[in-house]
Design a protein around this motif. Sequence first.
Motif, short mmCIF file in Angstrom:
data_model
loop_
_atom_site.label_atom_id
_atom_site.label_comp_id
_atom_site.label_asym_id
_atom_site.label_seq_id
_atom_site.Cartn_x
_atom_site.Cartn_y
_atom_site.Cartn_z
N SER A 95 -25.84 20.65 58.84
CA SER A 95 -24.68 19.68 59.41
C SER A 95 -23.93 20.55 60.49
CB SER A 95 -23.72 19.04 58.30
OG SER A 95 -22.99 20.34 57.69
N PRO A 96 -23.15 19.66 61.15
CA PRO A 96 -22.38 20.24 62.41
C PRO A 96 -21.49 21.27 61.87
CG PRO A 96 -22.78 18.15 62.85
CD PRO A 96 -23.01 18.34 61.26
N GLU A 97 -21.01 22.17 62.52
CA GLU A 97 -19.72 22.98 62.65
C GLU A 97 -18.51 22.21 62.10
OE1 GLU A 97 -20.19 26.19 61.99
OE2 GLU A 97 -22.08 26.78 62.53
N PRO A 98 -17.70 22.52 61.50
CA PRO A 98 -17.44 24.08 60.87
C PRO A 98 -18.09 24.15 59.61
CG PRO A 98 -15.32 23.01 60.61
CD PRO A 98 -16.21 21.98 61.34
N TYR A 99 -18.57 22.86 58.86
CA TYR A 99 -19.10 22.81 57.41
C TYR A 99 -20.39 23.59 57.19
CZ TYR A 99 -15.52 19.00 56.94
OH TYR A 99 -14.28 18.48 56.90
N ASN A 100 -21.31 23.33 58.29
CA ASN A 100 -22.78 23.96 58.31
C ASN A 100 -23.30 23.82 56.97
OD1 ASN A 100 -24.51 25.49 59.93
ND2 ASN A 100 -23.80 27.27 58.97
N ARG A 101 -23.40 22.67 56.31
CA ARG A 101 -23.86 22.45 55.06
C ARG A 101 -25.47 22.39 55.44
NH1 ARG A 101 -19.80 17.83 52.93
NH2 ARG A 101 -18.02 19.37 52.29
N ARG A 102 -26.24 23.01 54.32
CA ARG A 102 -27.70 22.56 54.15
C ARG A 102 -27.78 21.34 53.94
NH1 ARG A 102 -32.51 25.44 55.32
NH2 ARG A 102 -34.11 23.55 54.99
N CYS A 103 -28.55 20.30 54.66
CA CYS A 103 -28.98 19.07 54.51
C CYS A 103 -29.73 18.91 53.40
CB CYS A 103 -29.33 18.23 55.75
SG CYS A 103 -28.23 18.33 57.08
N ILE A 161 -23.40 17.37 40.83
CA ILE A 161 -24.02 17.41 42.13
C ILE A 161 -23.90 18.66 43.12
CG2 ILE A 161 -22.26 16.29 43.63
CD1 ILE A 161 -24.53 14.60 44.89
N VAL A 162 -22.76 19.56 42.85
CA VAL A 162 -22.54 20.53 43.67
C VAL A 162 -22.44 21.73 42.30
CG1 VAL A 162 -21.16 22.12 44.97
CG2 VAL A 162 -21.08 19.76 45.46
N LEU A 187 -17.74 25.57 47.96
CA LEU A 187 -17.73 24.79 49.25
C LEU A 187 -16.47 24.98 50.09
CD1 LEU A 187 -19.77 21.67 48.33
CD2 LEU A 187 -20.67 23.67 49.40
N ASN A 188 -16.43 25.22 51.27
CA ASN A 188 -15.22 25.06 51.89
C ASN A 188 -15.34 24.54 53.33
OD1 ASN A 188 -12.64 25.96 52.93
ND2 ASN A 188 -13.00 27.81 53.58
N PRO A 189 -14.83 23.13 53.31
CA PRO A 189 -14.10 22.52 52.29
C PRO A 189 -14.61 21.97 51.16
CG PRO A 189 -14.24 21.19 54.11
CD PRO A 189 -14.87 22.35 54.64
N GLU A 190 -14.19 21.51 50.08
CA GLU A 190 -14.58 21.00 48.94
C GLU A 190 -15.29 19.65 49.03
OE1 GLU A 190 -11.82 21.03 45.95
OE2 GLU A 190 -11.81 22.95 45.39
N PHE A 191 -16.21 19.28 48.12
CA PHE A 191 -16.79 18.14 48.54
C PHE A 191 -16.52 17.35 47.07
CE2 PHE A 191 -20.61 15.39 47.64
CZ PHE A 191 -20.55 14.59 48.41
N ASN A 192 -15.40 16.50 46.99
CA ASN A 192 -15.19 15.66 45.75
C ASN A 192 -15.63 14.25 45.63
OD1 ASN A 192 -13.53 17.98 44.66
ND2 ASN A 192 -12.14 17.65 46.08
N ILE A 193 -15.97 13.93 44.69
CA ILE A 193 -16.44 12.40 44.30
C ILE A 193 -15.58 11.82 43.40
CG2 ILE A 193 -18.42 10.98 43.40
CD1 ILE A 193 -20.31 13.45 43.98
#
Length: 717
Positions: free
Chosen positions: A108-116, A213-214, A220-226
């Motif tokens: 994913s785009p910066e600054p997260y750069n998560r693996r899709c 899920i995580v 993760l920075n930032p976090e991913f909350n559901i």
Amino acid sequence: MSSNEEILKWRFDISTFRLIGRELITDRITALFELVKNSYDANAKRVNVIFKNITPISIMDRNGNIIAAPNPDCRIIIQDNGYGMSFEDIRDKWMVIGTASKRKKPYSPEPYNRRCVGEKGIGRFAVDKLGDKVNIITKKEGENQWLNVEVDWRKYIKEEDSDEIKLFTDVENKFKYEIGEINASGTTLNISNIRDIWTKQDILRFSKEAGKIVSPYIRLNPEFNIFVTAEEVGIVEELAKPEKVDFATLECSILFDKVNNKQQSLYFNSKKKVIDIKETPLKSFGGITFKLYYFDESARKSYNRVYRSENNKIDGVKIYRDGIITTPFAEAEADQNKKRDILGIDKRLWQDLFNKVSTREIIGIVDISKKENPSIIDSTNRQDFIDNQEYRDLKEFIIEQLVAIEQFKIFKRELRKANVKSEFERAKQETDLFTESLELLIKENPSLEPVLKTAVEQAKKTSTSVKKAEKVYQEAEKEFIRKENIYLSLMSLQQYAANLAHAVRTSLSKVKGGAEFFYKRYPNPSLDEYFRKYSQRIYSEMKTLNKVIDFMLSYAKSDLEFEDLEMNKLLEEIFMSNEVTFDTEGILPIIEIRDKFVIHCNKQFFVDILQNLIANSVKALKQNSNKIIKCSTYIEADRFIIFFSDNGSGIPIDKRDKVMELYYTTTADEGGAGLGLYIVKTRIESLKGSISIIDSEFDNAGTTFKIEFPLRKEQKI
């Protein structure tokens, strides 16, 4: 192109969306997961999953029965604050089946750069599993309008029912724009005309699964909350949290070293009596990390008491790729029959009810990555992985780690038994000593008798109670051992019975053929020679079957007493009981008994040993044309030696240390369960013997086991 050549193009009709929607993704929790994962790929920090109007209504079915149905106003809303989509994104990505956009740009785009994690381009069809209609409301940051696209799956169904052939791409979907704040971004999926009834338990189940899920070990920075909301049933912005691992009896962790091509693996160190780590070469599937938590009975009670209200359950091993869960998504099921067991952990429970480790005793986190484990690939329906050798090797490796836990579990059980026995002995000694001290005190001071008489009587009662309790415990332990041995004997019988069933059918077919000959032609003096031959064959077959049945019935005996056994007679009896199988499979059995002798042991244990070795060899010989099973015995000093060999497929040198571990098998394709050689080993050890795998006596083919038992001189005859 020559003038007589024409062009063909691929087309697909509108039924395709069903195949990749509600029919391919069969689990609605998985469908929700797919949509939430899309929010993760979109760099969202927060996802709200909102259920509205979930209270069902009553309707009359076509048979006049009143049934419950989803509320027509029910909606599921998935709302995130990710980077959103433009009109071009909707047109060229979201509305395209199997788009390669995430495969071309896997991060994913910066600054997260998560693996899709959604790479197949079909996750959006999970919407169809949930409801007939969806409104996609989305906007990228910097734009001043929200794009609202309406997709009504009912139009596709209507078109499908028409006689005219209509392509999926011919169905039109409406869209419009709405004013929005320029700094806002994100995507909302508003799903309506919900297909299924959602209860509070269903929603809590999703919330629990969403917390996985995580990976809990990835920051993760930032976090991913559901956050999950269903106000009708009192669920208001409940944060989906990962499983707790508090109270675990045992915590283990293994890593891998790619530079040195090493993978850590767990094993039970029998000398230190602890779970230890060894290094092996990297496996075919690549390096993995694995955190494993084991909960014994006491730990499970503590865990369930504390977390019962939070709907947290101990439920097995999960696999994560690049920090995000892969499959299975929805393991937690109230009905165990509906639970998917893709790693085969609970499938082993029938094999050993006493020493198994089930998914209700462990929490495991396996971390893989796209880079290090490219051959571990999600199946399209997200219910499993694509079945290839690398995935099979991964499952086998995970089970190997559980075997170490199981061996630790066995050790702890034996230790508890020893401690209980010691405590009984200490209690008896202390109560007897206390009684003796009181009686001595009274003897030396008779005036104290009125005061201490009651205490002496109570001490004697306590001593009697301790002795009774010890006797009850010993009887219970003996009963447990009896049942365990019966169970292991039945497991030993299982493969024998399977081979026997096939062989008996063959034998009975011969008997039937002879009987039919008699029925149709007897009497006929000209055929007397044939009648004699057929009667001899029937007699021989029935005699063999009778011996086999007698042998099988011996398994019903639960006598655990040791007795003196003439080994030459016992070996001949066991091989004779397999005569039908040997004949049917074309196996040449060879028995070589150099010394006649008597051994003092439990007959059933010894039968189990030989029967499992024979069953193992029968499977190993499946592909051979020249099949041999050979058993040689002799006496050497104070040892009774058995060599048991076959010229089958053999056991690789690097597998020799593993094949006698619980559940390990090299014959899974032939029905091996990984229990037979474990029974052999435990039976031999219970008789104070040892077993090892040596170089085959058939040169480079097959397997040879060397078994040794201690032998007293007076046992020779």
